[in-house]
Design a protein around this motif. Sequence first.
Motif, mmCIF file in Angstrom:
data_model
loop_
_atom_site.group_PDB
_atom_site.id
_atom_site.type_symbol
_atom_site.label_atom_id
_atom_site.label_comp_id
_atom_site.label_asym_id
_atom_site.label_seq_id
_atom_site.Cartn_x
_atom_site.Cartn_y
_atom_site.Cartn_z
ATOM 1 N N THR A 140 -12.627 0.252 22.214
ATOM 2 C CA THR A 140 -13.889 0.989 22.239
ATOM 3 C C THR A 140 -15.004 0.034 21.833
ATOM 4 O O THR A 140 -14.755 -1.038 21.272
ATOM 5 C CB THR A 140 -13.861 2.173 21.256
ATOM 6 N N ALA A 141 -16.226 0.432 22.071
ATOM 7 C CA ALA A 141 -17.377 -0.410 21.719
ATOM 8 C C ALA A 141 -17.397 -0.682 20.218
ATOM 9 O O ALA A 141 -17.650 -1.815 19.783
ATOM 10 C CB ALA A 141 -18.676 0.253 22.170
ATOM 11 N N GLY B 152 -14.598 5.594 28.035
ATOM 12 C CA GLY B 152 -15.337 4.903 26.985
ATOM 13 C C GLY B 152 -14.693 3.607 26.518
ATOM 14 O O GLY B 152 -15.198 2.968 25.601
ATOM 15 N N LEU B 153 -13.592 3.230 27.126
ATOM 16 C CA LEU B 153 -12.954 1.959 26.756
ATOM 17 C C LEU B 153 -13.611 0.825 27.529
ATOM 18 O O LEU B 153 -13.936 0.962 28.707
ATOM 19 C CB LEU B 153 -11.456 1.988 27.064
ATOM 20 N N GLN B 154 -13.780 -0.270 26.848
ATOM 21 C CA GLN B 154 -14.347 -1.450 27.479
ATOM 22 C C GLN B 154 -13.275 -2.529 27.565
ATOM 23 O O GLN B 154 -12.511 -2.723 26.628
ATOM 24 C CB GLN B 154 -15.547 -1.972 26.679
ATOM 25 N N THR B 155 -13.257 -3.213 28.694
ATOM 26 C CA THR B 155 -12.393 -4.371 28.870
ATOM 27 C C THR B 155 -13.304 -5.579 28.995
ATOM 28 O O THR B 155 -14.168 -5.612 29.877
ATOM 29 C CB THR B 155 -11.508 -4.239 30.123
ATOM 30 N N ILE C 236 -17.658 -7.605 31.423
ATOM 31 C CA ILE C 236 -17.417 -6.406 30.637
ATOM 32 C C ILE C 236 -17.340 -5.221 31.590
ATOM 33 O O ILE C 236 -18.247 -4.988 32.387
ATOM 34 C CB ILE C 236 -18.547 -6.184 29.613
ATOM 35 N N HIS C 237 -16.237 -4.495 31.475
ATOM 36 C CA HIS C 237 -16.037 -3.298 32.305
ATOM 37 C C HIS C 237 -15.855 -2.104 31.376
ATOM 38 O O HIS C 237 -15.081 -2.164 30.427
ATOM 39 C CB HIS C 237 -14.791 -3.463 33.183
ATOM 40 N N GLN C 238 -16.563 -1.028 31.667
ATOM 41 C CA GLN C 238 -16.401 0.185 30.879
ATOM 42 C C GLN C 238 -15.839 1.270 31.776
ATOM 43 O O GLN C 238 -16.384 1.535 32.850
ATOM 44 C CB GLN C 238 -17.734 0.620 30.272
ATOM 45 N N ASP C 239 -14.751 1.895 31.326
ATOM 46 C CA ASP C 239 -14.164 2.958 32.137
ATOM 47 C C ASP C 239 -14.753 4.311 31.750
ATOM 48 O O ASP C 239 -15.573 4.415 30.830
ATOM 49 C CB ASP C 239 -12.630 2.940 32.044
ATOM 50 N N ARG D 294 -9.423 -5.181 25.112
ATOM 51 C CA ARG D 294 -9.655 -3.809 25.568
ATOM 52 C C ARG D 294 -9.713 -2.904 24.344
ATOM 53 O O ARG D 294 -8.745 -2.798 23.587
ATOM 54 C CB ARG D 294 -8.547 -3.367 26.512
#
Length: 194
Positions: free
Chosen positions: A53-54, A28-31, A22-25, A51
Amino acid sequence: MKTNFFQQIADLGFSGNFLLNIHQDDKGLQTVSVVLKKDKAVDGLPPMLFRATADELDEGFFDKLAEPVTLTKGLISNIESYKTELDKANKNAKPDKSNKAAVTEPDDDDKDDDSNLFTPPEDDKEAKAEKKRLYDEALDKVKTLAQNTKYAEALAQLPDVADYPDKAEAIEAKRKTLQAGKEAYDKLTASFND
């Protein structure tokens, strides 16, 4: 705080490894990257990427994950049953030594006939040595061509996997390396020509 994250994973019914990343930019978007692994037969599967938002992931992650997991389970099941059937076929294809006594001996006239199409020659060491020599020579040519940045010619000289099935992995790895070199060289020459 109680979640049902792990219960939802269990409900997917996949036995094997779920590899989650899990990567959060900074926006606030998570991949979320999900890779399913069971055995070496399915090692080449690409990751599933989500990809959002939470909140969006909380809403629909498992709904979106369920279909590819089901497809992957089917693929693994097909591979496993194929391997099982292949093993059975190999066991059944082996000659049974007890049946050899039932085979009648050929007449003396037939013993001179060396053209039996269904029996491989007993001593094929020379053929194997020749095949290895040709393979090694081809790889030497490929190496020389690649060193001289003649990637297209090197790819053309690469031995065919069908001719060397025992060297398939090495040939494919070499092909990928040469293709990557060719693409990089083509980009470089294109940038100089601009």
